[in-house]
Write a protein that holds these residues in place. Sequence first.
Motif, mmCIF file in Angstrom:
data_model
loop_
_atom_site.group_PDB
_atom_site.id
_atom_site.type_symbol
_atom_site.label_atom_id
_atom_site.label_comp_id
_atom_site.label_asym_id
_atom_site.label_seq_id
_atom_site.Cartn_x
_atom_site.Cartn_y
_atom_site.Cartn_z
ATOM 1 N N LYS A 4 -15.273 -6.867 -1.377
ATOM 2 C CA LYS A 4 -13.921 -7.146 -0.887
ATOM 3 C C LYS A 4 -13.524 -6.146 0.195
ATOM 4 N N LEU A 5 -13.835 -4.888 0.014
ATOM 5 C CA LEU A 5 -13.519 -3.877 1.023
ATOM 6 C C LEU A 5 -14.266 -4.153 2.334
ATOM 7 N N ARG A 6 -15.534 -4.549 2.225
ATOM 8 C CA ARG A 6 -16.328 -4.886 3.406
ATOM 9 C C ARG A 6 -15.730 -6.091 4.137
ATOM 10 N N THR A 7 -15.366 -7.113 3.382
ATOM 11 C CA THR A 7 -14.771 -8.314 3.970
ATOM 12 C C THR A 7 -13.467 -7.987 4.678
ATOM 13 N N MET A 8 -12.637 -7.171 4.066
ATOM 14 C CA MET A 8 -11.378 -6.769 4.688
ATOM 15 C C MET A 8 -11.640 -6.019 5.986
ATOM 16 N N LEU A 61 -8.429 -6.253 8.515
ATOM 17 C CA LEU A 61 -7.219 -6.092 7.706
ATOM 18 C C LEU A 61 -6.966 -4.616 7.432
ATOM 19 N N LYS A 62 -5.763 -4.178 7.637
ATOM 20 C CA LYS A 62 -5.393 -2.776 7.421
ATOM 21 C C LYS A 62 -4.615 -2.610 6.117
ATOM 22 N N GLU A 63 -4.783 -3.545 5.230
ATOM 23 C CA GLU A 63 -4.106 -3.526 3.938
ATOM 24 C C GLU A 63 -4.891 -2.662 2.944
#
Length: 124
Positions: free
Chosen positions: A57-61, A66-68
């Motif tokens: 998920k972190l890689r996808t963001m 995404l800066k969330e």
Amino acid sequence: MANLETSLKECLSSIDGATAAALVDYTSGMALGTLGGGKDFNLEVAAAGNTDVVRSKLRTMEHLGLKEEIEDILITLNTQYHMIRLLKGRGGNGLFLYLVLDASRANLAMARHQLRRIETELEV
């Protein structure tokens, strides 16, 4: 501030339907502490496997720009809920709380609220 053992015990005692809890380092995949689970549910394996979920998920963001920040990840199964809450407090970088709930007894909104409170009190 609560230590790891106290926080894990509080997860199981104060969150309705909680059957297992762990603090996991998603950089290494190691569980730093576990409570619950049993012969039919290997909490160490589940904790290690969920590091892949967090990393993915972190890689996808990152790829999406995404800066969330991830608050939590919820996985729903037929009879269980698996909640992953990334720690944000001091010393919490690279760590997540992992909670397994019995779906027939859990209240997701309350579990999320309680896990957030436990996270803020946890001293790592």
